[in-house]
Design a protein around this motif. Structure first.
Motif, PDB file in Angstrom:
ATOM      1  N   PRO A   1       0.021   4.117  28.229  1.00  0.00           N
ATOM      2  CA  PRO A   1       0.237   3.428  26.956  1.00  0.00           C
ATOM      3  C   PRO A   1      -0.404   2.048  26.966  1.00  0.00           C
ATOM      4  O   PRO A   1      -0.604   1.457  28.029  1.00  0.00           O
ATOM      5  CB  PRO A   1       1.764   3.323  26.878  1.00  0.00           C
ATOM      6  N   ALA A   2      -0.714   1.537  25.782  1.00  0.00           N
ATOM      7  CA  ALA A   2      -1.379   0.242  25.654  1.00  0.00           C
ATOM      8  C   ALA A   2      -0.471  -0.872  26.171  1.00  0.00           C
ATOM      9  O   ALA A   2       0.707  -0.929  25.832  1.00  0.00           O
ATOM     10  CB  ALA A   2      -1.746  -0.014  24.201  1.00  0.00           C
ATOM     11  N   CYS A   3      -1.027  -1.749  26.993  1.00  0.00           N
ATOM     12  CA  CYS A   3      -0.231  -2.839  27.563  1.00  0.00           C
ATOM     13  C   CYS A   3       0.351  -3.731  26.468  1.00  0.00           C
ATOM     14  O   CYS A   3       1.480  -4.209  26.567  1.00  0.00           O
ATOM     15  CB  CYS A   3      -1.083  -3.670  28.512  1.00  0.00           C
ATOM     16  N   ASN A   4      -0.451  -3.964  25.409  1.00  0.00           N
ATOM     17  CA  ASN A   4       0.023  -4.872  24.365  1.00  0.00           C
ATOM     18  C   ASN A   4       1.021  -4.216  23.430  1.00  0.00           C
ATOM     19  O   ASN A   4       1.489  -4.840  22.487  1.00  0.00           O
ATOM     20  CB  ASN A   4      -1.142  -5.472  23.586  1.00  0.00           C
TER      21      ASN A   4
ATOM     22  N   GLU B   1      -0.092  -5.011  42.113  1.00  0.00           N
ATOM     23  CA  GLU B   1       1.139  -4.321  42.470  1.00  0.00           C
ATOM     24  C   GLU B   1       2.006  -4.078  41.237  1.00  0.00           C
ATOM     25  O   GLU B   1       2.608  -3.005  41.084  1.00  0.00           O
ATOM     26  CB  GLU B   1       1.911  -5.141  43.503  1.00  0.00           C
ATOM     27  N   SER B   2       2.052  -5.058  40.342  1.00  0.00           N
ATOM     28  CA  SER B   2       2.867  -4.916  39.132  1.00  0.00           C
ATOM     29  C   SER B   2       2.322  -3.825  38.222  1.00  0.00           C
ATOM     30  O   SER B   2       3.082  -3.209  37.466  1.00  0.00           O
ATOM     31  CB  SER B   2       2.901  -6.251  38.374  1.00  0.00           C
ATOM     32  N   ILE B   3       1.006  -3.602  38.285  1.00  0.00           N
ATOM     33  CA  ILE B   3       0.391  -2.553  37.467  1.00  0.00           C
ATOM     34  C   ILE B   3       0.641  -1.178  38.068  1.00  0.00           C
ATOM     35  O   ILE B   3       1.018  -0.235  37.368  1.00  0.00           O
ATOM     36  CB  ILE B   3      -1.123  -2.809  37.330  1.00  0.00           C
TER      37      ILE B   3
ATOM     38  N   PRO C   1       5.336  -1.016  39.482  1.00  0.00           N
ATOM     39  CA  PRO C   1       6.124  -2.062  38.809  1.00  0.00           C
ATOM     40  C   PRO C   1       7.524  -2.272  39.374  1.00  0.00           C
ATOM     41  O   PRO C   1       8.135  -3.310  39.130  1.00  0.00           O
ATOM     42  CB  PRO C   1       6.172  -1.580  37.354  1.00  0.00           C
ATOM     43  N   SER C   2       8.041  -1.313  40.131  1.00  0.00           N
ATOM     44  CA  SER C   2       9.396  -1.459  40.681  1.00  0.00           C
ATOM     45  C   SER C   2       9.392  -2.069  42.077  1.00  0.00           C
ATOM     46  O   SER C   2      10.447  -2.188  42.701  1.00  0.00           O
ATOM     47  CB  SER C   2      10.105  -0.101  40.716  1.00  0.00           C
ATOM     48  N   ALA C   3       8.203  -2.459  42.576  1.00  0.00           N
ATOM     49  CA  ALA C   3       8.126  -3.024  43.923  1.00  0.00           C
ATOM     50  C   ALA C   3       8.946  -4.304  44.027  1.00  0.00           C
ATOM     51  O   ALA C   3       9.534  -4.593  45.071  1.00  0.00           O
ATOM     52  CB  ALA C   3       6.675  -3.289  44.295  1.00  0.00           C
ATOM     53  N   HIS C   4       8.976  -5.084  42.948  1.00  0.00           N
ATOM     54  CA  HIS C   4       9.809  -6.285  42.919  1.00  0.00           C
ATOM     55  C   HIS C   4      10.459  -6.386  41.546  1.00  0.00           C
ATOM     56  O   HIS C   4       9.768  -6.381  40.527  1.00  0.00           O
ATOM     57  CB  HIS C   4       8.990  -7.548  43.187  1.00  0.00           C
TER      58      HIS C   4
ATOM     59  N   PRO D   1       6.084   1.760  32.679  1.00  0.00           N
ATOM     60  CA  PRO D   1       5.594   3.042  33.207  1.00  0.00           C
ATOM     61  C   PRO D   1       4.939   2.861  34.577  1.00  0.00           C
ATOM     62  O   PRO D   1       4.241   1.874  34.814  1.00  0.00           O
ATOM     63  CB  PRO D   1       4.563   3.490  32.164  1.00  0.00           C
ATOM     64  N   ASN D   2       5.172   3.816  35.472  1.00  0.00           N
ATOM     65  CA  ASN D   2       4.587   3.739  36.812  1.00  0.00           C
ATOM     66  C   ASN D   2       3.384   4.663  36.958  1.00  0.00           C
ATOM     67  O   ASN D   2       3.030   5.074  38.061  1.00  0.00           O
ATOM     68  CB  ASN D   2       5.634   4.095  37.865  1.00  0.00           C
ATOM     69  N   THR D   3       2.767   4.983  35.826  1.00  0.00           N
ATOM     70  CA  THR D   3       1.670   5.950  35.828  1.00  0.00           C
ATOM     71  C   THR D   3       0.274   5.324  35.881  1.00  0.00           C
ATOM     72  O   THR D   3      -0.711   6.035  36.047  1.00  0.00           O
ATOM     73  CB  THR D   3       1.753   6.832  34.569  1.00  0.00           C
ATOM     74  N   TYR D   4       0.190   4.009  35.711  1.00  0.00           N
ATOM     75  CA  TYR D   4      -1.125   3.384  35.640  1.00  0.00           C
ATOM     76  C   TYR D   4      -1.918   3.573  36.935  1.00  0.00           C
ATOM     77  O   TYR D   4      -3.139   3.734  36.913  1.00  0.00           O
ATOM     78  CB  TYR D   4      -1.001   1.892  35.327  1.00  0.00           C
TER      79      TYR D   4
END
Length: 289
Positions: free
Chosen positions: A194-197, A242-244, A247-250, A266-269
């Protein structure tokens, strides 16, 4: 009160008001050097001011709310975007636009590297002037309906529905080998799936479904140095990647964008985007100071 008393009262009131005005004027002039960072007006800053006037930037942009309203106010632009972004943008603005979607385009001025460097120095000096909070809010381009983005709601829905990761919106220019990675990253910010914005704004203080990404690079540097950081990144650039991809790393304590230790992002990127696309997206986000 008789006429004489009225006359004396008017004269005294005028005199007091005049004295107050003169005192405030003198005090303002006394503070000007400090408020305007006069000691930081270098030859580069003066040359950058000449560039600003030479290319009539004020015909579209505003400084301290003064100027034309066809393009964003640039008073604090260097506090929001890094030098790399501004250099790439001034070098070739067309790489940051899709001509079939945007109503207004910044013209390519063919500025020299020296002119770009000096103009950024001038804007950086402007950004550090104590303007007492003026203008009171960012001035958006006419027609922008979603703060922090350059798209309308309808356009946002179009790009968020793209099926192929990283695919550009219909009618967008195809990528070429000589395009700037920051420009490609900004475009991907609007067109990934999905679009980041769709969830993130880049306007300070404008939180949507996700937090505002204004200042994400500066926040990343502080977070990496904090003992509370739980991820594996070693620097700000690594944290953004890492956030991309994970995202759940921190998880930021107390934030409303996660539940039970799992980020809502989403963790699909990491799977859907190509490595070079992640590089481009991270390069763009790293410019958000």
């Amino acid at each position: 009160m008789n006429k004489r008393q009225t006359r004396l009262f008017a004269i005294a009131s005028t005199a007091i008001a005049a004295l107050v005005f003169i005192g405030m004027t003198i005090d303002s002039h006394r503070q000007f050097p400090k408020l305007t960072n006069a000691q930081n007006i270098t030859p580069a800053v003066r040359s950058g001011q000449d560039v600003w006037h030479k290319y009539n930037c004020i015909n579209c942009h505003t400084l301290f709310g003064e100027g034309a309203y066809y393009a964003p106010d640039l008073t604090k632009i260097t506090q929001l975007r890094g030098e790399q972004y501004l250099q790439a943008y001034m070098k070739d603005p067309s790489q940051f636009y899709d001509e079939q979607r945007h109503r207004r385009l910044m013209p390519k001025q063919n500025l020299s590297d020296e002119e770009i460097k000096n103009l950024i120095a001038f804007l950086d000096w402007i950004g550090k002037v104590d303007n007492q909070g003026w203008p009171p809010r960012p001035i958006l381009v006419t027609g922008a309906t979603i703060p922090g983005t350059d798209m309308t709601a309808g356009q946002q829905a179009d790009t968020s529905g793209q099926k192929d990761a990283g695919q550009l919106p219909p009618g967008a220019r195809p990528q070429s080998g000589n395009e700037n990675p920051i420009a490609l990253g900004e475009r991907l910010f609007r067109s990934a799936t999905p679009a980041c914005n769709a969830c993130h704004s880049i306007a300070p203080g404008v939180n949507m479904a996700g937090p505002s990404l204004a200042g994400v690079a500066s926040r990343a540097e502080k977070l990496i140095a904090s003992p509370d950081y739980k991820g594996k990144a070693k620097d700000a650039a690594g944290y953004i990647r890492e956030s991309i991809t994970n995202p759940s790393a921190h998880i930021v304590p107390g934030a409303m964008y996660s539940a039970n230790g799992v980020s809502f992002m989403p963790n699909t990127y990491g799977k859907d985007l190509k490595p070079e696309q992640i590089d481009h997206l991270a390069a763009y986000l790293a410019t958000l100071k």
